[in-house]
Design a protein around this motif. Structure first.
Motif, mmCIF file in Angstrom:
data_model
loop_
_atom_site.group_PDB
_atom_site.id
_atom_site.type_symbol
_atom_site.label_atom_id
_atom_site.label_comp_id
_atom_site.label_asym_id
_atom_site.label_seq_id
_atom_site.Cartn_x
_atom_site.Cartn_y
_atom_site.Cartn_z
ATOM 1 N N ALA A 158 2.144 -116.104 -10.421
ATOM 2 C CA ALA A 158 2.202 -114.742 -9.903
ATOM 3 C C ALA A 158 0.989 -113.969 -10.402
ATOM 4 C CB ALA A 158 3.491 -114.069 -10.365
ATOM 5 N N CYS A 159 0.394 -113.169 -9.523
ATOM 6 C CA CYS A 159 -0.808 -112.409 -9.875
ATOM 7 C C CYS A 159 -0.482 -111.394 -10.963
ATOM 8 C CB CYS A 159 -1.327 -111.703 -8.625
ATOM 9 S SG CYS A 159 -2.627 -110.512 -8.936
ATOM 10 N N PRO A 160 -1.221 -111.445 -12.088
ATOM 11 C CA PRO A 160 -0.914 -110.518 -13.181
ATOM 12 C C PRO A 160 -1.265 -109.056 -12.844
ATOM 13 C CG PRO A 160 -2.846 -111.853 -13.713
ATOM 14 C CD PRO A 160 -2.315 -112.362 -12.414
ATOM 15 N N GLU A 161 -2.179 -108.884 -11.911
ATOM 16 C CA GLU A 161 -2.655 -107.538 -11.565
ATOM 17 C C GLU A 161 -1.566 -106.736 -10.848
ATOM 18 O OE1 GLU A 161 -5.927 -107.147 -12.429
ATOM 19 O OE2 GLU A 161 -5.945 -104.991 -11.940
ATOM 20 N N CYS A 162 -0.869 -107.377 -9.929
ATOM 21 C CA CYS A 162 0.099 -106.677 -9.091
ATOM 22 C C CYS A 162 1.515 -107.182 -9.331
ATOM 23 C CB CYS A 162 -0.267 -106.841 -7.618
ATOM 24 S SG CYS A 162 -0.244 -108.569 -7.080
ATOM 25 N N GLY A 163 1.662 -108.087 -10.302
ATOM 26 C CA GLY A 163 2.988 -108.623 -10.598
ATOM 27 C C GLY A 163 3.546 -109.441 -9.449
ATOM 28 N N THR A 184 -3.871 -103.014 -0.904
ATOM 29 C CA THR A 184 -3.850 -104.460 -1.106
ATOM 30 C C THR A 184 -4.496 -104.772 -2.451
ATOM 31 O OG1 THR A 184 -4.013 -104.807 1.258
ATOM 32 C CG2 THR A 184 -4.611 -106.654 -0.129
ATOM 33 N N CYS A 185 -3.834 -105.621 -3.218
ATOM 34 C CA CYS A 185 -4.358 -105.978 -4.545
ATOM 35 C C CYS A 185 -5.688 -106.716 -4.387
ATOM 36 C CB CYS A 185 -3.340 -106.853 -5.279
ATOM 37 S SG CYS A 185 -3.971 -107.558 -6.805
ATOM 38 N N VAL A 186 -6.722 -106.250 -5.088
ATOM 39 C CA VAL A 186 -8.055 -106.838 -4.957
ATOM 40 C C VAL A 186 -8.115 -108.199 -5.651
ATOM 41 C CG1 VAL A 186 -10.475 -106.549 -5.590
ATOM 42 C CG2 VAL A 186 -9.188 -104.616 -4.687
ATOM 43 N N ARG A 187 -7.366 -108.324 -6.748
ATOM 44 C CA ARG A 187 -7.405 -109.573 -7.537
ATOM 45 C C ARG A 187 -6.923 -110.767 -6.707
ATOM 46 N NH1 ARG A 187 -6.218 -111.339 -13.016
ATOM 47 N NH2 ARG A 187 -6.656 -113.577 -12.915
ATOM 48 N N CYS A 188 -5.751 -110.619 -6.074
ATOM 49 C CA CYS A 188 -5.199 -111.762 -5.327
ATOM 50 C C CYS A 188 -5.386 -111.579 -3.826
ATOM 51 C CB CYS A 188 -3.721 -111.941 -5.644
ATOM 52 S SG CYS A 188 -2.702 -110.549 -5.114
ATOM 53 N N GLN A 189 -6.023 -110.499 -3.431
ATOM 54 C CA GLN A 189 -6.267 -110.161 -2.033
ATOM 55 C C GLN A 189 -4.981 -110.183 -1.210
ATOM 56 O OE1 GLN A 189 -9.797 -111.870 -0.328
ATOM 57 N NE2 GLN A 189 -10.782 -111.988 -2.299
HETATM 58 ZN ZN LIG Z 1 -2.387 -109.307 -6.978
#
Ligand SMILES: [Zn+2]
Ligand SMILES: [Zn+2]
Length: 370
Positions: A158-163, A184-189
């Motif tokens: 799971a993306c840590p940036e957006c959980g 939209t989360c940039v880390r996981c797009q």
């Molecule tokens: Zn994310």
């Protein structure tokens, strides 16, 4: 050889309706992340940074974006001479409503990008339809990781940036009160998942370029600037996302004698003065071969004859248009003494205009379709 290149919208991680502000935001986020100063010595980051810059340069310019939306990467190879066709293919609706649905977040696996391929067909092939096969080199699921992007033996987390949500909510205080925006989360797009240990073969993208043989039935009736959509034959989606579509941009090679006006095929037919005056049975070319046709006595210059059902079909219904034969009376320029004498007998030049019966020009205008 068809070239494939990542879709600019995919590069920036925005959807096709993204507003100018959304594009800018996505560009800034990614540019900061992949900036060479922050990733010294990282070749891949450098490539990404260049790719992001190129995508933003095109999409931030409304004219280039419009062209890209219509023709994809093929647009870049087209010169200014193509300006007219870009204009006619341009969808005004998109321009006015591109701002709608702004700040709508996107979650889940991302769809692969659409690919575009220029295809030229012969005049007759466009009328009858044709099966074509192409080898398209395009992003395809990586065989090493099965498309997941994760190194063998590891998995995605799971993306840590957006959980794992794929979106980030931001709450801001403004004059109008509290404003909540979802981005939209940039880390996981937007995927909600990230690869902890990337697959070395595909650098964690889950995609590698691979050639594929594709056979496509081009429908009867296609015309210049039409697009044929081949569902699911675009680029594979990153990390298991669904594939995009392939669009074939049709260009039809001109015919030596026939011209196309939508569903109507036009043939400019030269005839002699005596054929026009006395009438004749002539053979004219059609896409189905030569067809016999009557030239009525008293045919005027520009008059046209319709041959039903010999035009181009409507690609949706298959119903065929007509062929129109425009009769062009050719006035002889070199006459023998005998011919001159015969014309003198027919109607000697007498130094004045020759009135025609009432309504003649009105009827002629109707007949030649003015
Ligand atoms: Zn994310
Ligand atoms: Zn891989």
């Amino acid at each position: 050889m068809p070239q494939t290149k990542r879709d600019y919208y995919e590069v920036l991680g925005v959807d096709r309706q993204a507003s100018a502000a959304e594009l800018k935001r996505a560009y800034r986020g990614l540019a900061m992340r992949y900036h060479p100063d922050r990733n010294p010595g990282d070749r891949e980051a450098e490539e990404r940074f260049k790719e992001i810059g190129e995508a933003y340069q095109v999409l931030s310019d409304p004219q280039r974006r419009q062209r890209y939306d219509t023709f994809g990467h093929a647009a870049e190879g087209m010169g200014a001479a193509g300006g007219f066709s870009f204009q006619s293919a341009f969808d005004l609706f998109d321009m006015f409503f591109s701002g709608a649905g702004a700040s709508r977040g996107r979650t889940g696996p991302r769809r692969g990008s659409d690919l575009r391929l220029q295809v030229s067909v012969e005049f007759e092939e466009a009328i009858r339809g044709v099966t074509r096969s192409f080898e398209v080199t395009k992003p395809s699921p990586c065989p090493d990781c099965g498309g997941s992007g994760a190194r063998a033996g590891t998995s995605t987390v799971a993306c840590p940036e957006c959980g794992g949500q794929g979106q980030i909510q931001r709450v801001r205080q403004s004059l109008l009160g509290q404003m909540v925006t979802v981005e939209t989360c940039v880390r996981c797009q937007g995927e909600g998942k990230v690869v902890e240990s990337p697959c070395p073969a595909c650098h964690g993208q889950g995609l590698v370029e691979a050639p594929k043989q594709i056979e496509v039935q081009i429908p009867a009736g296609v015309d210049n600037e039409m697009q044929v959509r081949v569902p699911g034959e675009g680029a594979a989606g990153p990390r298991g996302g669904p594939p995009g579509d392939l669009y074939l941009l049709i260009s039809v090679r001109p015919h030596e004698q026939l011209q196309r006006r939508g569903m109507t095929i036009v043939y400019e037919c030269p005839i002699t003065v005596s054929q026009a005056a006395l009438g004749d049975e002539i053979e004219v070319p059609t896409v189905d071969g030569a067809v016999r046709m009557t030239v009525k006595p008293g045919t005027q210059y520009g008059q046209q004859v319709r041959i039903a059902g010999r035009g181009a079909p409507d690609p949706r219904t298959g119903r065929r248009g007509d062929q129109v034969v425009r009769l062009r009376v050719v006035i002889p320029t070199r006459l023998s003494e005998r011919q001159k004498q015969l014309l003198q007998e027919l109607s000697p030049p007498d130094g004045k205009p020759h009135p025609v019966r009432k309504g003649f020009f009105e009827n002629l205008k109707d007949a030649i379709g003015l």
